[in-house]
Design an enzyme around this catalytic site. Structure first.
Site, PDB file in Angstrom:
ATOM      1  N   GLY A  27       0.924  -1.297   0.017  1.00 44.79           N
ATOM      2  CA  GLY A  27       0.040   0.080   0.150  1.00 44.79           C
ATOM      3  C   GLY A  27       0.705   1.183  -0.210  1.00 44.79           C
ATOM      4  O   GLY A  27       2.015   1.358   0.691  1.00 44.79           O
ATOM      5  N   GLY A 120       5.776  -2.115   3.765  1.00 47.42           N
ATOM      6  CA  GLY A 120       5.218  -2.833   5.002  1.00 47.42           C
ATOM      7  C   GLY A 120       5.740  -3.939   5.238  1.00 47.42           C
ATOM      8  O   GLY A 120       6.847  -4.313   4.664  1.00 47.42           O
ATOM      9  N   ASP A 168      -0.213   2.751   8.782  1.00 49.16           N
ATOM     10  CA  ASP A 168      -0.685   2.002   9.971  1.00 49.16           C
ATOM     11  C   ASP A 168       0.245   2.041  11.001  1.00 49.16           C
ATOM     12  O   ASP A 168      -0.289   1.880  12.350  1.00 49.16           O
ATOM     13  CB  ASP A 168      -1.041   0.533   9.524  1.00 49.16           C
ATOM     14  CG  ASP A 168      -1.938   0.286   8.384  1.00 49.16           C
ATOM     15  OD1 ASP A 168      -2.804   1.081   8.247  1.00 49.16           O
ATOM     16  OD2 ASP A 168      -1.715  -0.848   7.879  1.00 49.16           O
ATOM     17  N   VAL A 528       7.163  28.361  18.471  1.00 45.70           N
ATOM     18  CA  VAL A 528       7.288  28.198  17.079  1.00 45.70           C
ATOM     19  C   VAL A 528       8.822  27.959  16.835  1.00 45.70           C
ATOM     20  O   VAL A 528       9.313  27.209  15.921  1.00 45.70           O
ATOM     21  CB  VAL A 528       6.674  28.879  15.976  1.00 45.70           C
ATOM     22  CG1 VAL A 528       4.933  28.936  16.362  1.00 45.70           C
ATOM     23  CG2 VAL A 528       7.049  30.422  16.178  1.00 45.70           C
ATOM     24  N   MET A 572      10.108  32.704  10.520  1.00 50.65           N
ATOM     25  CA  MET A 572      10.458  33.217  11.980  1.00 50.65           C
ATOM     26  C   MET A 572      11.443  32.378  12.808  1.00 50.65           C
ATOM     27  O   MET A 572      11.976  31.576  11.972  1.00 50.65           O
ATOM     28  CB  MET A 572       9.055  33.343  12.774  1.00 50.65           C
ATOM     29  CG  MET A 572       8.033  34.317  12.215  1.00 50.65           C
ATOM     30  SD  MET A 572       6.355  34.232  13.294  1.00 50.65           S
ATOM     31  CE  MET A 572       6.764  35.148  14.553  1.00 50.65           C
TER      32      MET A 572
END
Length: 782
Positions: A27, A120, A168, A528, A572
C-alpha cells in the site's frame, strides 16, 4: 544524525562501482517520494549508480523498462506529491521461486547488488527471503545459462535495507513509519470539520471508523474523543453501560458533540467484533441521540505529505544508502527506523518476528503483552489516553493547588497542553487554577479555578485560551509571592517559550528572598522557534513548520509556468534556524541562511552560481529560505537585491515574508499529541515532587531539581533542572549552545546538489528488538 560514512572514507567515493535499486511495495503512503528522492540523490552523491524499480516487486520480476536509471532531475518536484511516483503493486509472481529467479536475473544483468525496499512488513519479509535465497538463485541462473559465472561472481551477495512506508504504524521497532503523520493530518481535518458542524447545528454523536489501531488511538488523543475501540485493548464487560453513562455525563456538562473512534478489527473480551453500525445503533436506541457514522477509507492515504513525513523520509533515505554501502555479506538485512528522535538500524527479521508476536499475543488473549510489544510510543499513548478518558476524578481531594500559565508568544498546541494538565491534575485530586496573561497575570491576580469541562474542547484550538504575555516576573516578584501565598499555590506549570524559561530562572533566583517561591515548577516548551534548552522539540514548532512547507509548495507551484524564477522566503524563529532548516528539508530548498551557520558574500555568490547552473537543467526554479535574524547586514532585502542583480538575464526573483501566519492555525496532530503527553507528564511529575517536598505540614522546595524543564531528548521525555540548562544556553541570542538539528543541514545541502564534505564521526550501529519482547506466559498448567 545517523552515520554518513565509515570513518576515513571519502563519502563521495563510497558508492563508486556499486549500484542501488529502490522500489516501493504494498500500500502506498505519503512521504514515500521523499524517501525515494533522498535514496536517489544520496546514492548519486556517493558515486553509485541508482535505478528506479517501477511498480514494486512486479517491476523487479518483469524487468525491462520497469527498471530504469535514476537521475538527479528525475526526482525533482516529488517531495510534495502523495503516494509514490514510481508505482507500487502487490505481486504474486515474486512470491514464487520462479518469479524471484527472474528478479535476480534482472538485477545481476544491471550489476545491482544493493536493494532498498520501502513498504510494510510483507514487502520487507519478501526482500529478506530474496536475500536469503540469493546464492542459490545465482547457481540456478548459471545452470540455465541466464547469467555467466563472471556476472555471478561480481554479484555474489545482495544487500537489503528496508524503510517502513505504511500509514498503519504497525511495524514493531519503529516509533513512526513513513505516512502515519500525513494520514493523521487527513483524519484530524475530517474530525475538526465534524466538530465545527456540531458547534453550529443540533447536538449529535459521531462514530468514526478508521483503518488501524494506531491511527484510532492517536486520533482519540488529538481530538479528545469520548471513547476509542482498538483491537489490542478490548473494553471490559459491561462497556455498553459505561459508554452510555460517559456520553450522558458529557452532555449534562454542556458538550454539543460526542466522538467515538473505532479501529477496524475492534473486538470485545469474547473476541466478537465491535462495529461502527453496532455503536451507532446502541447510542441511538439507548440515548436517543442523533448519531452519524463516518467511514474515512482511502482518504487516509491521500493528500500531500506532512512536513514530518518529508523530513522522516529524507532522513531514512540517507540512512538507508549508508547502511547499504557499509554492509558486508555477514550483515543481516536491516530496517532503518526512528526511535524517539534517533535514527536507528534494526535487524529486519527481528522486527517482523515481534510484529507477528503481537498477533499471537492477541489471539491468546494476552492484550497487555500485545500493547508492550507494539513499543514504547504506542504504550505511552495508550496510558495517556486511559488516564484522560477512563479514570474518574477521586472523591477525596489532595488539598493541593496547582496553577497553570502560558508565557511568551502564543503557538498552536498550548491549549492541548493546558487541557491535559488540568484533567490529569483533577484526576490526581488537585485543585487546578488558571492564570491569565502569564507572569503579569500572576502578579495582578488574574487567577481563577479551571474545571474539567472548561477545557473540554481545547485540544484542537490554536493560540492561547488563557492569554499569554512576554512580560518577565522580575519587576513583579513581590506581588507574585504575595499571590502565591494568597491563593495557596503549591506548584506551577509554566507553558511557553524562551520567556517561560528565563522567567522561571528569575523565580528560582528569587527563592532566597521570597520563601513563597519555594514550590515545585515545571516548564513545558511551547514556541514556534523551538529554541529552548532541554528539548529537541517544542510544542507549536510542527504546526509552524507545516505552515511554512505548504506555503513553499504553493510558491514553487506558481513558478511551474513561468520558469527561471527564484523565491526568497523569510521565516520566523528569532536567532534559531530550526524552522528555516527543517522547512528547507521538507520543501526542497536550495539554501537556508541561519544565524548558527555563519555566511558571507562569497557564500551568497556561490549560491547564485549554483542557481545559475540549475537554470540550465530542466528544473528551472529555486527556493531560498532565510531565518529572520540570521544576519543584521545580509537582510532579506539585501539578498533579494543581490540575487536579482547577479541573476539578471538568467532568472528573476520574488520575495515573501511569512510573518505571523506561522504562529496561527489549528495545531497539527503531532503538536496535539505531543502537548497532551507533555501536559500529563508534567502534572504527574509535580505530584510526585510535591510528596518529596512536603515537610512539617507544608510544601518547601528549594533544591535544583524542584524546578525543571520537561523535554523530548532523543528517545524519550526527560526532566532537567533549570540550573543545569542555564549553562547550556546562549542568553544573548536566546538559543541552546548545542542543537541536534544542525547535523541535518549537510543532508539538505547534498539533496540540493552541493558538493560538500560530511561529518563522518557518528555511527548508527545495528540494535536489537527481541530483547523488548515480554516473557512468554506458560499456560500448560491451566
Amino acid at each position: 544524525m545517523a552515520n554518513i560514512s565509515t570513518a576515513g572514507v571519502d563519502p563521495t567515493k563510497m558508492g563508486v562501482g556499486r549500484a542501488i535499486a529502490v522500489l516501493t511495495s504494498g500500500g502506498d503512503a505519503q512521504g514515500m517520494n521523499a524517501a525515494v528522492r533522498a535514496t536517489v540523490r544520496v546514492g548519486l552523491y556517493t558515486g553509485a549508480k541508482v535505478f528506479f524499480v517501477h511498480e514494486g516487486y512486479q517491476g523487479l520480476v518483469d524487468g525491462g523498462d520497469h527498471i530504469r536509471p535514476a537521475t538527479w532531475e528525475s526526482v525533482s518536484m516529488m517531495l510534495q506529491l502523495g503516494g509514490t511516483v514510481i508505482g507500487s503493486a502487490r505481486c504474486k509472481d515474486f512470491q514464487t521461486r520462479e518469479g524471484r529467479l527472474k528478479a535476480a536475473s534482472n538485477l545481476v544483468k544491471l550489476g545491482v547488488t544493493n536493494l532498498c525496499v520501502i513498504g510494510g512488513d510483507g514487502s520487507l519479509t519478501g526482500a529478506n527471503i530474496f536475500r536469503t535465497e540469493w546464492s542459490d538463485l545465482l547457481k540456478d541462473l548459471i545452470s540455465k545459462g541466464k547469467i555467466t559465472k563472471e556476472e555471478a561472481k561480481t554479484s555474489s551477495h545482495l544487500n537489503i535495507v528496508g524503510m517502513v512506508g505504511s500509514i498503519d504504524n504497525d511495524f514493531c521497532g519503529t516509533d513512526m513509519t513513513i505516512g502515519t503523520d500525513s494520514a493523521l493530518h487527513r483524519i484530524i481535518e475530517v474530525v475538526d470539520s465534524i466538530t465545527t458542524t456540531a458547534q453550529r447545528s443540533q447536538i449529535f454523536c459521531s462514530v468514526i471508523l478508521l483503518w488501524h489501531f494506531y491511527l484510532a488511538l492517536v486520533t482519540a488523543l488529538a481530538c479528545g474523543a469520548d471513547w476509542v475501540f482498538i483491537p489490542e485493548m478490548p473494553p471490559d464487560d459491561g462497556w455498553e453501560d459505561h459508554l452510555c453513562r460517559r456520553l450522558t455525563e458529557t452532555r449534562k456538562a454542556g458538550s454539543r458533540l460526542n466522538v467515538i473512534i473505532v479501529a477496524e478489527g475492534a473486538i470485545n473480551k469474547a473476541g466478537k467484533p465491535i462495529t461502527c453500525d453496532q455503536l451507532k445503533d446502541l447510542v441511538t436506541k439507548r440515548l436517543g441521540y442523533d448519531t452519524r457514522a463516518t467511514i474515512l477509507g482511502h482518504v487516509q492515504r491521500g493528500g500531500t505529505p506532512s512536513a514530518f513525513d518529508r523530513v522522516l523520509g529524507s532522513r531514512m533515505g540517507v540512512e538507508a544508502v549508508m547502511a547499504l554501502l557499509e554492509a558486508t555479506p555477514e550483515t543481516p538485512a536491516c530496517v532503518v527506523s526512528l526511535s524517539g528522535n534517533q535514527a536507528v538500524r534494526l535487524p529486519l527479521m527481528e522486527c517482523v518476528q515481534v510484529t507477528k508476536d503481537v498477533t499471537v499475543a492477541m489471539n491468546e488473549g494476552r492484550f497487555d503483552d500485545a500493547v508492550k510489544l507494539r513499543g514504547r510510543s504506542f504504550e505511552n499513548n495508550w496510558n495517556t489516553y486511559k488516564l484522560l478518558a477512563h479514570v474518574r476524578p477521586p472523591e477525596t481531594k489532595s488539598n493541593i493547588n496547582v496553577a497553570i500559565l502560558n508565557v511568551g508568544a502564543p503557538c498552536a498546541g498550548m491549549n492541548a497542553a493546558v487541557r491535559a494538565a488540568v484533567r490529569i491534575g483533577i484526576i490526581q485530586g488537585h485543585n487546578m487554577l488558571a492564570v491569565h496573561d502569564g507572569f503579569e497575570g500572576l502578579a495582578l491576580e488574574k487567577i481563577e479555578p479551571i474545571t474539567w469541562n472548561i477545557v473540554g474542547e481545547w485540544t484542537g484550538k490554536g493560540g492561547s485560551e488563557l492569554g499569554t504575555k512576554r512580560v518577565l516576573p522580575g519587576k513583579y516578584m513581590e506581588e507574585i509571592s504575595l499571590n502565591i501565598a494568597k491563593y495557596n499555590i503549591h506548584a506551577l506549570v509554566i507553558i511557553g517559550g524562551f520567556e517561560a524559561f528565563s522567567g522561571a530562572l528569575e523565580m528560582v533566583q528569587g527563592r532566597g528572598k521570597y520563601e513563597e517561591l519555594c514550590i515545585p515548577m515545571v516548564i513545558i516548551p511551547a514556541t514556534v522557534s523551538n529554541n529552548l534548552p532541554g528539548s529537541d522539540f517544542s510544542i507549536g514548532a510542527d504546526t509552524a513548520l507545516n505552515t511554512i512547507t505548504s506555503t513553499c509548495d504553493r510558491i514553487k507551484q506558481s513558478a511551474a509556468g513561468t520558469k527561471r524564477r527564484v523565491f526568497i522566503i523569510e521565516t520566523m524563529g528569532g536567532y534559531c534556524g530550526y524552522l528555516a532548516t527543517m522547512a528547507g528539508l521538507s520543501a526542497g530548498a536550495d539554501a537556508a541562511y541561519i544565524y548558527e551557520e555563519k555566511f558571507g558574500i562569497r557564500d551568497l555568490e556561490r549560491n547564485v552560481e549554483h542557481l545559475t547552473e540549475k537554470m540550465k537543467t530542466t528544473v528551472k526554479r529555486g527556493l531560498i529560505l532565510r531565518n529572520e535574524n540570521c544576519s543584521s547586514n545580509y537582510t532579506t532585502d539585501f539578498i533579494f537585491n543581490l540575487y536579482s542583480e547577479e541573476g539578471k538575464g538568467v532568472f528573476d526573483c520574488r520575495k515573501n515574508v511569512l510573518g505571523h501566519m506561522q504562529q496561527g492555525g489549528t495545531p497539527t496532530p503531532f503538536d496535539r499529541n505531543f502537548a497532551t503527553k507533555m501536559g500529563a507528564k508534567a502534572v504527574l511529575w509535580l505530584t510526585e515532587k510535591l510528596k518529596e517536598c512536603y515537610r512539617h505540614g507544608r510544601i518547601f522546595a528549594n533544591t535544583p531539581d524542584s524546578a525543571c524543564v520537561l523535554g523530548m531528548r532523543k528517545r524519550g521525555l526527560v526532566l532537567q533542572p533549570l540550573a543545569e540548562l542555564k549553562e547550556e544556553t546562549d542568553f544573548e541570542h536566546r538559543i541552546p549552545k548545542n542543537q541536534w538539528w544542525l547535523k541535518l543541514r549537510p543532508i539538505m545541502k547534498i539533496l540540493a546538489k552541493y558538493k560538500i564534505s560530511l561529518d563522518t564521526s557518528e555511527h548508527t550501529l545495528m540494535e536489537h528488538v527481541i530483547s523488548k519482547k515480554p516473557p512468554v506466559h506458560m499456560t500448560l498448567t491451566k
